[in-house]
Enzyme design. Structure first.
Site: not given
Length: 578
Positions: A327, A408, A410, A412-413, A415, A437, A439, A450
């Site tokens: 990573h 979508k 509705k 709404l996002h 994520d 948390y 990102t 990030t």
């Protein structure tokens, strides 16, 4: 992440790197106000008042001095965080990184043209390798269009780290070595390393200026497999990369000391394009259940993957695939973008090679044999023991009732929807809120990576409480308030106005100058709310593509929750450390 590829590009992959804006430093007042807001859900009124007093003293005292020093640092660097982040988040860590830091997961190919099938491992691997080599060539020739968010150009520097990159252990701090170059910059290594049954082989993936075709790659892979079939397993030196970092550094120094040729082998592995692991495991994952192949990708045989390599491509005996990647050099979106490219190419060709079957004359793969002694064998045995004793539970779910399209509709996002659902699930399961948390990408800035977005807001807390009440009247209003707060914080974090990296910078200045640690960082609510890498829930949206992947939880009692969202479904991988 649509991998716009141009034969004659008007924009080169890395052409905007020097015109990107520097990473900004948020205002001290703004960061401290956001921090206080973030700790509120985890505090009693009395605890909150104590923390508020600590923050006030910090903001009026030592915090002001530290902030001015941070501003001074930012005036001499285009990204004041870059070096600090690499060191503090990755290179200075001493615990084993292969299980605790690396990310990986399943390849999506089994959902369409490549379901689990025995007897096709090498054939499929040759085709997958060929598409990966084409992606490398796109980066070499800068024909991969720069990524953009709307009209905003995003930093592409991390894509330089996908190939020819490796972490090297140090006694107190690791380093990253990168050999990648674009064509305009000069020659670049073009060999790959293949690992099988604890043994190492290498061959050049380019012959006479042309990338090897799948039939040619198949010939090379077949030779490796034939060399290993029916023979004793190798010494498994790769397992050392799964060790605690200082132990691995000392073992590496000893390995080089007993035979200088070992250093040459290490350099061949480090500089290779990527590592291919021919694994005898048969996960038999399905489109509905990725759990077996995900488990193998993250916790499989440590003797056939180089844990410090930027890209280990894992090929399983049942014809499925996965990956395991360090990573430190880059974030997961780089691998997601690459894997999605390969996935789309496989879809377009039905997973078949339709070109020439001619195999040009070329050298067979060369085996790389380490010189080892009893101490090295003991070190390998110890590394394998600690690796397999780590208890990491892996589960992968497919939710097929609805997906992005219905959410979508509705307005709404998607994520945010998943994040709030996660908060509610944790609240129902544990009877309390979990520090979380998520990102946030900061690639609109030079070498941006990030920022932390904290989804457990007061508004999310209130919505969770409301959802457990029998009356439905207040639930929608509470939901919309939680959505709006989440979306606002995410937008601010992506635009350089988060607070966690800012606080980290202030903490590191105090540490570097040998100052007494400010009370803000020792206050109980700092770690209880997730500060210092203590988030109970470590989460990230992998994207809206076919690709899925994951990282282990941050804390031993925590969860890692990583998910992709499709038009009519979502997949999530959950990691739990008891």
């Amino acid at each position: 992440m649509t991998n716009q590829v141009s034969e004659f590009p008007t924009e080169r992959t890395f052409q905007y790197q020097h015109s990107l804006p520097p990473l900004p430093v948020p205002s001290l007042e703004g960061s401290l106000a956001k921090y206080l807001d973030a700790v509120r859900p985890f505090a009693t009124e009395e605890e909150y008042q104590v923390t508020a007093a600590v923050v006030k003293r910090f903001g009026e005292g030592i915090g002001k001095d530290l902030h001015q020093k941070l501003l001074q640092r930012a005036r001499t660097r285009r990204n004041w965080l870059e070096e600090w982040w690499l060191d503090a988040a990755y290179l200075e860590l001493r615990y084993p990184s292969q299980l605790n830091v690396n990310f990986g997961g399943p390849a999506p190919y089994l959902e369409h043209c490549w379901p689990p099938t025995e007897g096709v491992q090498l054939q499929r691997t040759s085709i997958s390798m060929w598409h990966t080599l084409q992606y490398w060539d796109l980066l070499r020739t800068e024909r991969l269009d720069p990524h953009k968010a709307g009209n905003v150009v995003l930093d592409m520097d991390q894509f330089r780290m996908l190939f020819c990159t490796c972490k090297v252990p140090g006694v107190t701090k690791d380093t990253i070595i990168n050999y990648f170059k674009t064509e305009s910059e000069g020659p670049c290594p073009s060999h790959v390393v293949v690992m099988c049954k604890g043994r190492f082989f290498s061959f050049d993936a380019v012959c006479d200026g042309h990338i090897l075709t799948p039939p040619e790659l198949l010939r090379q892979l077949t030779h490796v497999k034939q060399c290993c079939e029916g023979e004793p397993a190798g010494d498994g030196v790769a397992a050392l990369t799964s060790e605690e970092r200082t132990r691995w550094a000392e073992a590496r120094e000893y390995l080089i000391g007993i035979d200088p040729a070992n250093k040459t082998i290490l350099e061949i592995i480090q500089s290779s394009l990527f590592v291919v692991s021919l694994d005898d495991a048969k996960p038999y994952a399905t489109a509905e259940n990725y759990t077996p192949v995900t488990r193998e990708a993250l916790t499989g045989d440590p003797t056939i993957r180089w844990g410090d390599k930027s890209y280990n491509s894992l090929s399983f005996a049942d014809g499925t695939f996965g990956s395991n990647c360090d990573h430190a050099p880059y974030d997961a979106m780089v691998l997601v973008t690459h894997c999605y490219y390969v996935d789309q190419q496989l879809k377009a060709t039905d997973g078949k090679w339709k070109g020439t079957e001619t195999v040009r004359p070329m050298p067979l793969p060369e085996e790389l044999v380490f010189t080892v002694d009893d101490r090295v064998r003991s070190d390998v045995a110890h590394a394998k023991q600690q690796y397999f004793e780590t208890d990491l539970q892996v589960v992968c779910y497919a939710f097929t009732s609805f997906g992005k399209a219905a959410i979508k509709q509705k307005k709404l996002h998607p994520d945010t929807f998943i994040q709030l659902a996660l908060q509610l699930a944790y609240y129902r399961q544990h009877g309390r809120l979990g520090s979380c948390y998520e990102t946030a990408m900061t690639r609109r800035f030079y070498h941006g990576r990030t920022e932390t977005m904290r989804p457990c807001t007061l508004e999310a807390q209130n919505w969770c409480h409301t959802m457990l009440l029998p009356a439905a009247s207040a639930k929608r209003k509470a939901l919309l308030l939680a959505f709006n707060k989440h979306n606002k914080l995410m937008a601010e974090a992506q635009n350089g106005k988060g607070f966690d990296r800012h606080l980290l910078g202030l903490y590191l200045i105090a540490k570097e100058e040998g100052l007494p640690m400010p009370d803000l960082f020792t206050d109980p609510l700092y770690s209880k709310s997730g500060g210092g890498g203590n988030f109970t829930l470590s989460t990230s949206l992998v994207g809206y593509t076919t690709v899925l992947g994951a990282v282990a939880p941050m804390v031993h009692h925590g969860y890692g929750f990583f998910y992709r969202i499709g038009d009519d479904s979502s997949h999530s991988e959950q990691f739990r450390v008891p």
